[in-house]
Design a protein around this motif. Structure first.
Motif, short mmCIF file in Angstrom:
data_model
loop_
_atom_site.label_atom_id
_atom_site.label_comp_id
_atom_site.label_asym_id
_atom_site.label_seq_id
_atom_site.Cartn_x
_atom_site.Cartn_y
_atom_site.Cartn_z
N ALA A 134 0.83 -1.20 0.00
CA ALA A 134 0.00 0.00 0.00
C ALA A 134 0.86 1.25 0.00
O ALA A 134 0.54 2.25 -0.66
N LEU A 135 1.98 1.22 0.73
CA LEU A 135 2.88 2.36 0.77
C LEU A 135 3.48 2.62 -0.61
O LEU A 135 3.56 3.77 -1.06
N ARG A 136 3.90 1.57 -1.30
CA ARG A 136 4.48 1.75 -2.64
C ARG A 136 3.44 2.33 -3.60
O ARG A 136 3.75 3.19 -4.42
N ALA A 141 1.49 6.93 -6.72
CA ALA A 141 0.42 7.86 -7.08
C ALA A 141 0.84 9.30 -6.80
O ALA A 141 0.59 10.20 -7.62
N ALA A 142 1.49 9.55 -5.66
CA ALA A 142 1.92 10.90 -5.32
C ALA A 142 2.95 11.43 -6.30
O ALA A 142 2.91 12.59 -6.72
N ARG A 143 3.89 10.58 -6.70
CA ARG A 143 4.90 11.01 -7.67
C ARG A 143 4.26 11.37 -9.01
O ARG A 143 4.61 12.38 -9.64
N ASN A 144 3.33 10.55 -9.45
CA ASN A 144 2.66 10.82 -10.73
C ASN A 144 1.92 12.15 -10.68
O ASN A 144 1.95 12.93 -11.64
N LEU A 145 1.24 12.41 -9.58
CA LEU A 145 0.49 13.65 -9.46
C LEU A 145 1.41 14.86 -9.34
O LEU A 145 1.11 15.93 -9.88
N SER A 146 2.52 14.71 -8.64
CA SER A 146 3.47 15.84 -8.53
C SER A 146 4.08 16.17 -9.88
O SER A 146 4.44 17.32 -10.15
N GLY A 175 8.44 9.38 6.11
CA GLY A 175 8.76 8.41 5.08
C GLY A 175 8.42 8.90 3.69
O GLY A 175 9.21 8.75 2.76
N LEU A 176 7.25 9.51 3.53
CA LEU A 176 6.86 10.07 2.23
C LEU A 176 7.80 11.20 1.84
O LEU A 176 8.20 11.32 0.67
N TYR A 177 8.13 12.05 2.79
CA TYR A 177 9.05 13.16 2.55
C TYR A 177 10.38 12.65 2.02
O TYR A 177 10.94 13.19 1.06
N LYS A 178 10.88 11.58 2.61
CA LYS A 178 12.17 11.02 2.19
C LYS A 178 12.08 10.36 0.81
O LYS A 178 12.94 10.57 -0.05
N MET A 179 11.02 9.59 0.58
CA MET A 179 10.92 8.81 -0.66
C MET A 179 10.56 9.67 -1.87
O MET A 179 11.02 9.40 -2.98
N LEU A 217 16.22 16.52 4.51
CA LEU A 217 16.64 16.65 5.91
C LEU A 217 16.45 15.33 6.65
O LEU A 217 15.62 14.50 6.26
N PRO A 218 17.18 15.12 7.73
CA PRO A 218 16.97 13.92 8.55
C PRO A 218 15.56 13.90 9.13
O PRO A 218 14.93 14.95 9.31
N ARG A 219 15.10 12.71 9.44
CA ARG A 219 13.72 12.54 9.94
C ARG A 219 13.45 13.41 11.16
O ARG A 219 12.42 14.08 11.24
N GLU A 220 14.35 13.40 12.12
CA GLU A 220 14.13 14.14 13.36
C GLU A 220 13.97 15.63 13.09
O GLU A 220 13.13 16.31 13.69
N GLU A 221 14.77 16.15 12.15
CA GLU A 221 14.72 17.58 11.87
C GLU A 221 13.46 17.97 11.13
O GLU A 221 12.82 18.97 11.48
N ILE A 222 13.06 17.21 10.11
CA ILE A 222 11.86 17.58 9.37
C ILE A 222 10.63 17.49 10.26
O ILE A 222 9.74 18.36 10.22
N GLU A 223 10.56 16.46 11.09
CA GLU A 223 9.41 16.33 11.98
C GLU A 223 9.36 17.48 12.99
O GLU A 223 8.28 18.03 13.25
#
Length: 235
Positions: A134-136, A141-146, A175-179, A217-223
């Motif tokens: 489901a994540l993939r 879908a998000a990449r296609n729309l962007s 996770g979405l931010y990173k991928m 950015l690293p996960r901790e910083e973006i969050e």
């Protein structure tokens, strides 16, 4: 923002707004097959945008709520990470942003009439606890729309929260931010005291668009940065 007493005026406006919104939602929903038959995806986009516009009109002209926008409204491929205090900002997204793709729970795509239109408009289905497959699919879908030069609107806290509370962003956001690798524009909104629940109150709802947060950015910083920025109107 302190919640003011309801009063008879607010009560009557709340009832009038409910009738306005739900009657028009049903009427417009019944026309969706016609719009899709005549215009395909463009027809679905048109009816979804008009539905959001109708909702904003009712908030302003029936409920008497002023909408204030601070900062620069982004366009193009960027994450727009919003505070979520009421259904107002979720429905308002096609009015607030230029043709956004919206991350939303998959159940919305199963609604009669409106689910089909929402899928054609560009909702990205979020299936919680459904694993890597489901994540993939969501990332694809998000990449296609962007790639259609659209902003990706997301509520990083995952669900509506009461005004003044500051839960940490859900793990899936980082996770979405990173991928996907897009910058983030955080948005604070203080709709809760006026628009959460059936009974509405007059006043001012503010959207505050923060500074762009770069990708990578690293996960901790973006969050941490998103959490601070989307809670800037918690008073």
């Amino acid at each position: 923002m302190n919640k003011t007493p309801l009063g008879i005026g607010n009560a009557l406006r709340s009832i009038a707004f409910c009738l306005h919104f739900y009657v028009w939602s049903v009427v417009m929903g019944l026309t969706i097959p016609l719009f899709i038959w005549l215009g395909g995806r463009e027809g679905a986009i048109w009816i979804c945008t008009r539905w959001s516009n109708m909702h904003r009109w009712g908030v302003v002209h029936i409920l008497g709520i002023k909408i204030v926008i601070e900062g620069e409204v982004p366009s193009g491929p960027v994450f727009v990470a919003l505070k979520h205090e009421s259904m107002f900002e979720a429905i308002d997204l096609p009015t607030l942003l230029p043709f956004p793709a919206v991350f939303a729970k998959v159940e919305l795509l199963r609604l009669p009439m409106w689910g089909k239109a929402a899928g054609l408009y560009g909702l990205v289905p979020v299936e919680r606890d459904q694993g890597a497959k489901a994540l993939r699919a969501m990332v694809s879908a998000a990449r296609n729309l962007s790639q259609e030069n659209r902003p990706l609107a997301i509520f990083p806290e995952g669900t509506r929260v009461r005004h003044g509370t500051q839960p940490a962003p859900q793990a899936g956001f980082a996770g979405l931010y990173k991928m996907i690798g897009l910058p983030v524009v955080p948005v604070a909104v203080n709709s809760g005291p006026l628009l959460h629940g059936f009974w509405k109150r007059r006043g001012t709802v503010t959207y505050r668009f923060g500074e762009v947060i770069p990708a990578g950015l690293p996960r901790e910083e973006i969050e941490a940065r998103v959490k601070v920025a989307i809670n800037a109107l918690n008073d």
